[in-house]
Structures are given as C-alpha cells and as structure tokens.
Design an enzyme around this catalytic site. Structure first.
Site, mmCIF file in Angstrom:
data_model
loop_
_atom_site.group_PDB
_atom_site.id
_atom_site.type_symbol
_atom_site.label_atom_id
_atom_site.label_comp_id
_atom_site.label_asym_id
_atom_site.label_seq_id
_atom_site.Cartn_x
_atom_site.Cartn_y
_atom_site.Cartn_z
ATOM 1 N N LYS A 22 18.427 15.331 8.394
ATOM 2 C CA LYS A 22 18.027 15.870 9.702
ATOM 3 C C LYS A 22 16.601 16.430 9.631
ATOM 4 O O LYS A 22 15.760 16.125 10.472
ATOM 5 C CB LYS A 22 18.980 16.982 10.108
ATOM 6 C CG LYS A 22 18.494 17.890 11.222
ATOM 7 C CD LYS A 22 19.491 18.946 11.636
ATOM 8 C CE LYS A 22 19.416 20.190 10.810
ATOM 9 N NZ LYS A 22 18.345 21.148 11.193
ATOM 10 N N ASN A 23 16.348 17.233 8.599
ATOM 11 C CA ASN A 23 15.062 17.938 8.540
ATOM 12 C C ASN A 23 13.903 17.051 8.109
ATOM 13 O O ASN A 23 12.757 17.491 8.131
ATOM 14 C CB ASN A 23 15.182 19.175 7.649
ATOM 15 C CG ASN A 23 16.091 20.211 8.280
ATOM 16 O OD1 ASN A 23 16.441 20.112 9.459
ATOM 17 N ND2 ASN A 23 16.512 21.178 7.493
ATOM 18 N N CYS A 116 16.784 32.904 17.051
ATOM 19 C CA CYS A 116 17.924 32.037 16.751
ATOM 20 C C CYS A 116 19.052 32.964 16.314
ATOM 21 O O CYS A 116 18.928 34.177 16.361
ATOM 22 C CB CYS A 116 17.575 31.042 15.658
ATOM 23 S SG CYS A 116 17.412 31.810 14.070
ATOM 24 N N ARG A 121 12.179 33.972 14.553
ATOM 25 C CA ARG A 121 11.559 33.013 13.636
ATOM 26 C C ARG A 121 10.186 32.684 14.232
ATOM 27 O O ARG A 121 10.051 31.804 15.059
ATOM 28 C CB ARG A 121 12.444 31.785 13.472
ATOM 29 C CG ARG A 121 13.691 32.111 12.643
ATOM 30 C CD ARG A 121 14.688 30.979 12.625
ATOM 31 N NE ARG A 121 14.170 29.803 11.932
ATOM 32 C CZ ARG A 121 14.844 28.657 11.885
ATOM 33 N NH1 ARG A 121 15.976 28.533 12.545
ATOM 34 N NH2 ARG A 121 14.352 27.630 11.243
ATOM 35 N N ASP A 304 19.235 26.923 3.053
ATOM 36 C CA ASP A 304 20.201 26.144 3.838
ATOM 37 C C ASP A 304 21.503 25.904 3.090
ATOM 38 O O ASP A 304 22.445 25.378 3.675
ATOM 39 C CB ASP A 304 19.600 24.797 4.247
ATOM 40 C CG ASP A 304 18.503 24.957 5.266
ATOM 41 O OD1 ASP A 304 17.818 23.984 5.564
ATOM 42 O OD2 ASP A 304 18.322 26.097 5.752
ATOM 43 N N ARG A 396 25.098 19.703 15.099
ATOM 44 C CA ARG A 396 23.638 19.625 15.076
ATOM 45 C C ARG A 396 23.167 18.973 13.791
ATOM 46 O O ARG A 396 22.155 18.288 13.798
ATOM 47 C CB ARG A 396 23.023 21.018 15.147
ATOM 48 C CG ARG A 396 23.291 21.763 16.418
ATOM 49 C CD ARG A 396 22.470 23.021 16.489
ATOM 50 N NE ARG A 396 21.052 22.735 16.315
ATOM 51 C CZ ARG A 396 20.106 23.654 16.433
ATOM 52 N NH1 ARG A 396 20.426 24.900 16.688
ATOM 53 N NH2 ARG A 396 18.837 23.341 16.275
HETATM 54 C C1 EPZ Z 1 12.865 24.601 8.175
HETATM 55 O O1 EPZ Z 1 12.754 25.587 9.186
HETATM 56 C C2 EPZ Z 1 14.244 23.998 8.333
HETATM 57 N N1 EPZ Z 1 14.369 23.383 9.653
HETATM 58 C C3 EPZ Z 1 15.309 25.080 8.162
HETATM 59 O O2 EPZ Z 1 16.576 24.420 8.193
HETATM 60 C C4 EPZ Z 1 15.143 25.732 6.796
HETATM 61 O O3 EPZ Z 1 16.057 26.800 6.690
HETATM 62 C C5 EPZ Z 1 13.708 26.278 6.640
HETATM 63 O O4 EPZ Z 1 12.762 25.198 6.873
HETATM 64 C C6 EPZ Z 1 13.454 26.852 5.256
HETATM 65 O O5 EPZ Z 1 13.663 25.873 4.294
HETATM 66 C C7 EPZ Z 1 13.834 22.149 9.849
HETATM 67 O O6 EPZ Z 1 13.246 21.572 8.957
HETATM 68 C C8 EPZ Z 1 14.030 21.550 11.218
HETATM 69 P P1 EPZ Z 1 9.922 27.920 7.601
HETATM 70 P P2 EPZ Z 1 11.317 26.288 9.483
HETATM 71 O O7 EPZ Z 1 8.799 27.822 8.570
HETATM 72 O O8 EPZ Z 1 10.250 25.289 9.353
HETATM 73 C C9 EPZ Z 1 8.557 32.389 8.179
HETATM 74 C C10 EPZ Z 1 18.776 24.036 8.888
HETATM 75 O O9 EPZ Z 1 19.789 24.717 8.677
HETATM 76 N N2 EPZ Z 1 7.577 31.856 9.133
HETATM 77 O O10 EPZ Z 1 9.796 27.299 6.261
HETATM 78 O O11 EPZ Z 1 11.442 27.032 10.762
HETATM 79 C C11 EPZ Z 1 9.989 32.266 8.673
HETATM 80 O O12 EPZ Z 1 10.325 33.357 9.521
HETATM 81 C C12 EPZ Z 1 17.481 24.725 9.275
HETATM 82 O O13 EPZ Z 1 18.717 22.778 8.789
HETATM 83 C C13 EPZ Z 1 6.619 32.705 9.673
HETATM 84 O O14 EPZ Z 1 6.587 33.902 9.383
HETATM 85 O O15 EPZ Z 1 11.252 27.339 8.287
HETATM 86 C C14 EPZ Z 1 10.765 32.277 7.382
HETATM 87 O O16 EPZ Z 1 10.944 33.613 6.942
HETATM 88 C C15 EPZ Z 1 17.664 26.204 9.504
HETATM 89 N N3 EPZ Z 1 5.707 32.208 10.547
HETATM 90 C C16 EPZ Z 1 9.847 31.555 6.405
HETATM 91 O O17 EPZ Z 1 8.541 31.580 7.001
HETATM 92 C C17 EPZ Z 1 5.692 30.871 10.902
HETATM 93 O O18 EPZ Z 1 4.805 30.458 11.685
HETATM 94 C C18 EPZ Z 1 10.219 30.116 6.168
HETATM 95 O O19 EPZ Z 1 10.312 29.470 7.439
HETATM 96 C C19 EPZ Z 1 6.671 30.032 10.350
HETATM 97 C C20 EPZ Z 1 7.601 30.539 9.467
#
Ligand code: EPZ
Length: 432
Positions: A22-23, A116, A121, A304, A396
């Site tokens: 998915k991701n 969420c 996020r 995840d 999802r």
């Molecule tokens: C991706 O989300 C995945 N989703 C998530 O999977 C996964 O948990 C996450 O990466 C971490 O591996 C998809 O790929 C669609 P991040 P993403 O930006 O990109 C902070 C699932 O279950 N952050 O790596 O949103 C954030 O708050 C889903 O399949 C900022 O502060 O995750 C977090 O603490 C859930 N500012 C950390 O970075 C930003 O602009 C990592 O988030 C962006 C992120």
C-alpha cells in the site's frame, strides 16, 4: 459497517501470498501526475486507500481503472489541480499529489490532512521542502496553496527522515531546474521503490536506498510501467499470526531483506525463522518469550508493526516494554487489548506488557488500520469469540485479510454489523 468475527484457538499453518505494498503504490500513483500519458502498474492491492487515491486522481482529471491487481492510469487530461478536504480527511497520503502538481503544473491546492486516530500528523516538512525548491506556499482556509513558475534544485536537510516529506520533495525535484540533494532522507523500501519508478520515467536519481538522495532535474518525464514491491507490513503481520498461534506460516513473494528487524525480534522471541529468495517461514511450537521493541525508521523495527507486536507480547512469557519513537500516541489498541484480558500499563510512549497465559474473546473496536490487525491477531489466540467492529479501517491496508487467514486454518468470517439503533432499541428522537 462490517465486523470480523474470530474464534480463537486454531494453530495457523500453510502458505500465504503477500499483496503489493500500500505504502509503495500510493506515492507511485501520485507520481504519475508528473508526466502525460498512460501508465500500467502491476501487483496493486485491492484496498480502500488505493480506491481513494484513484478517486483523487480522477478529480484531478486522470482516467484510472483497476482490473484485479493491475492499475491503468491516463494523465493526458489533468486539469483540476486540487485535493478536496472531504477526500483528504479520509486518507492522509493524499498529500502526495502536492509535489507532483506544483512541479508539473505550477499550482496545487491541497487540503491540510488534519489529525488521525492517534494524534496530529503535521506536514510542515513537506511544505518547507517545497518552499526551499522555490514554491510559494500559503495556508488558506484549511488548504495548502502552492504556486511555482519553475522549481529550482537545492540542498534540503530534513529535520526528521519523514517518509512522506521525502516522497513529496523527491517527486517535485525530479522536474526542478538543476540538482537537488535531500539529506537525512527516509530509507524505507517504499521510497526506494518510488525513486526506481521515477527513474523509469526518465528521472535521474542517485543514492537510492540511502539517506542522501541526489536528483538531477529533467525537462520532462515519460509514462512508465511498474510492478509494486511486496507489502512488508502485511508480511510481518502474517508472520506474527504464525507465532501467536504457535503455528507454521510461510509468506510468499516477499523481500526477506525488508523484514530483517521483524525477523530478528521473532527469533529473539523463540520462533524458528527460515527464509528463501522470496519467502519467509515462521514456526513456533511454544509460547513466545517477552522481547522489548523500540520502533525506529527503516531499517529499524517499523512503527507499522508496533500494534501487531504488542498483541504477540500480550501472551508472551515475561514482561516486555514497547516504545514507539515515531508516533508517541499510537496506542489506541491498548484499551481494546485490555478488554481481551491483556495486562498493559502505559507510561508516555512506552507500553509495559505483562504476558498472560490466556486472553478471553470479547467484542472490540478498531480505531485505525494497524490497531485492527492487532485485535484480529489477539482474537486468533483468545478463548472463544472476538468481534472486531469497524473493519473499514483494516480494509484500508489489508487485502481480504479474513480470506487469507481462513486459508491458513483460522476460524474467521466477516458479517454485517447491526446499526446501534437496532441494538439498543429505537433511539430517542433528540439523539437520532
Ligand atoms: C508513512 O506515513 C506511512 N504512510 C505510515 O504508515 C508510517 O507509519 C509512517 O510513514 C512511518 O513509517 C504511508 O506511507 C502512506 P512520516 P508518513 O512523515 O509519511 C513527523 C500505515 O499504517 N512528521 O515518516 O505520514 C510525524 O509526525 C501508515 O500504513 C513531521 O513532524 O510518516 C512522525 O512523528 C500509518 N512533519 C514522523 O515525522 C512532517 O511534515 C514520521 O512521519 C511529516 C512528518
């Protein structure tokens, strides 16, 4: 609404073929906006989130058709460069269209994703990265409005190796003038796969799989065909299902290297792990031992998989500590696991899990995608019946999970969930 019913106590045995990730496929679908023409993406899972992204691309003007696991996208007539709130609020990954739209069309209006199930996020790193490439970005009534004549390459150092921000910046940089370097980039396989797809479209990206990506911008990109990588989180979930039921489960069509951290923990917990070029087998003929986990960015233990690991630790021998350093609030599954008899104490972003010999089946509620998986895993081993409600969450990110588990010997089925009024009688008019 549907629910999934599990009768616990069956050992899972056999083989299951893992779906496309998915991701990985969500950013790839967004990346198609960077070029005009027809794309064919293979091994695309049939998931709610894929349908949501398909709907978003159609709003933008693309043609999108999914036949089984093949997705055909035609971006020839894209003309509406917006992602509306009604859609973005259902799937945060919609933010992935921001980079491609502003890079290809010079304009994008994308709703802020909002929160969420487990807390805020932010997308500040996405916005800052695109601003560094020269986009002018404002926030107008809940929307990100981005404009750019021509993006210009530069060096961007991410405060956090954010998967989403890396993906958005990478896609935008592919069409920027000059060279972009992304320092502290996410190394997740899904980002490496996106980079490979972009290179297949004519982009010039180096350092794939490392935390330093170098992108030489090109004038134009071309459509390309691609095959999605396997879903390492789905694979990890089924391997935990094998361990929690003291069974013998083989996941097929996977990349074992994408699962190293999870396989190491399963081995530490006492499971036997065997692997081949594209399969992994977990055999467990005793109660697992408690093993601590702290989530980390790839190649560390994935956030995840945190909820699924917690389900396993609920029935482990001993006490374990599970820390989520990526999402400090990602523990909505704890209250539901406690309903099944789990002994879990929270301390900030750490869960202290005292393994119990038995869980008891009960009605529980899904709160998000991976929490749902965790509850189903616990239901596989709990005594009696567990009803997991609101399974639209699990649809999802897991393709036909109950069928795949049934194929491994689980006693599991999906049924309609009666609406609340039907359960508690007719609601008083002021609460209808
Ligand atoms: C991706 O989300 C995945 N989703 C998530 O999977 C996964 O948990 C996450 O990466 C971490 O591996 C998809 O790929 C669609 P991040 P993403 O930006 O990109 C902070 C699932 O279950 N952050 O790596 O949103 C954030 O708050 C889903 O399949 C900022 O502060 O995750 C977090 O603490 C859930 N500012 C950390 O970075 C930003 O602009 C990592 O988030 C962006 C992120």
């Amino acid at each position: 609404m549907d629910k999934i019913v599990v009768i616990g106590g069956r050992r899972l045995e056999g083989q299951v073929t893992i779906s496309g990730a998915k991701n990985a496929v969500l950013p790839i679908m967004a990346a198609c906006l960077l070029a005009h023409g027809r794309f064919r993406i293979k091994r695309v899972p049939e998931l709610r989130d894929v349908r949501t992204m398909s709907h978003l691309l159609r709003i933008i003007g693309a043609r999108v058709d999914q036949e089984g696991h093949e997705l055909r996208i035609d971006t020839t007539n894209c003309s509406f460069f917006e992602a509306p709130y009604e859609l973005v609020k259902t799937m945060r990954a919609s933010i992935y269209v921001l980079g491609p739209l502003v890079a290809r069309y010079g304009y994008a209006r994308v709703s802020l994703p909002g929160g969420c199930a487990w807390g805020p996020r932010p997308v500040d790193l996405h916005i800052k990265g695109l601003q560094k490439l020269g986009a002018e970005i404002g926030l107008e009534r809940g929307y990100i409005v981005a404009r750019a004549k021509k993006l210009k390459g530069t060096t961007i150092t991410l405060d956090i190796p954010s998967v989403g921000a890396t993906g958005n910046i990478l896609m935008a940089a592919a069409l920027a003038e000059g060279t972009t370097v992304i320092e502290n980039a996410a190394r997740e396989p899904e980002i490496a796969s996106l980079a490979e797809f972009l290179n297949g479209m004519g982009a010039q990206i180096e350092g794939i799989g490392t935390d330093r990506l170098v992108i030489r911008g090109v004038q134009e990109l071309q459509p390309a065909d691609f095959e999605t990588i396997p879903d390492r989180i789905e694979a990890g979930t089924f391997l935990v299902a094998g361990a929690i039921t003291q069974g013998d489960v083989t996941v097929r069509q996977v990349v074992p290297d994408h699962l190293r951290s999870v396989l190491a923990k399963l081995t530490d917990a006492g499971a036997e792990v065997f692997e081949g070029p594209d399969w992994v087998r977990v055999k467990c003929d005793r109660r697992v031992k408690a093993v601590d986990v702290t989530t980390a960015v790839y190649p560390g233990f994935p956030t995840d998989m945190q909820a699924q690991w917690m389900a396993l630790m609920c029935i482990a021998e001993g006490t374990s500590v599970i820390v989520d350093t990526i999402f400090a609030d990602r523990f909505t599954h704890v209250a539901e696991l406690r309903r099944l008899g789990a002994d879990i104490r929270m301390d900030g972003n750490s869960a202290h899990v005292v393994g119990v010999p038995k869980l008891q089946g009960a009605p529980v509620m899904s709160t998000d995608l991976r929490a749902s998986a965790s509850l189903i895993l616990a239901g596989l081993v709990a005594e009696g019946r567990t009803d997991v409600s609101r399974v639209y969450h699990i649809d999802r990110g897991y393709e036909r999970i109950e069928e795949k588990l049934k194929g491994l010997g689980a006693e599991i089925w999906r049924e309609q969930e009666p609406w609340p009024e039907a359960v508690v009688g007719v609601m008083p008019p002021d609460e209808s």
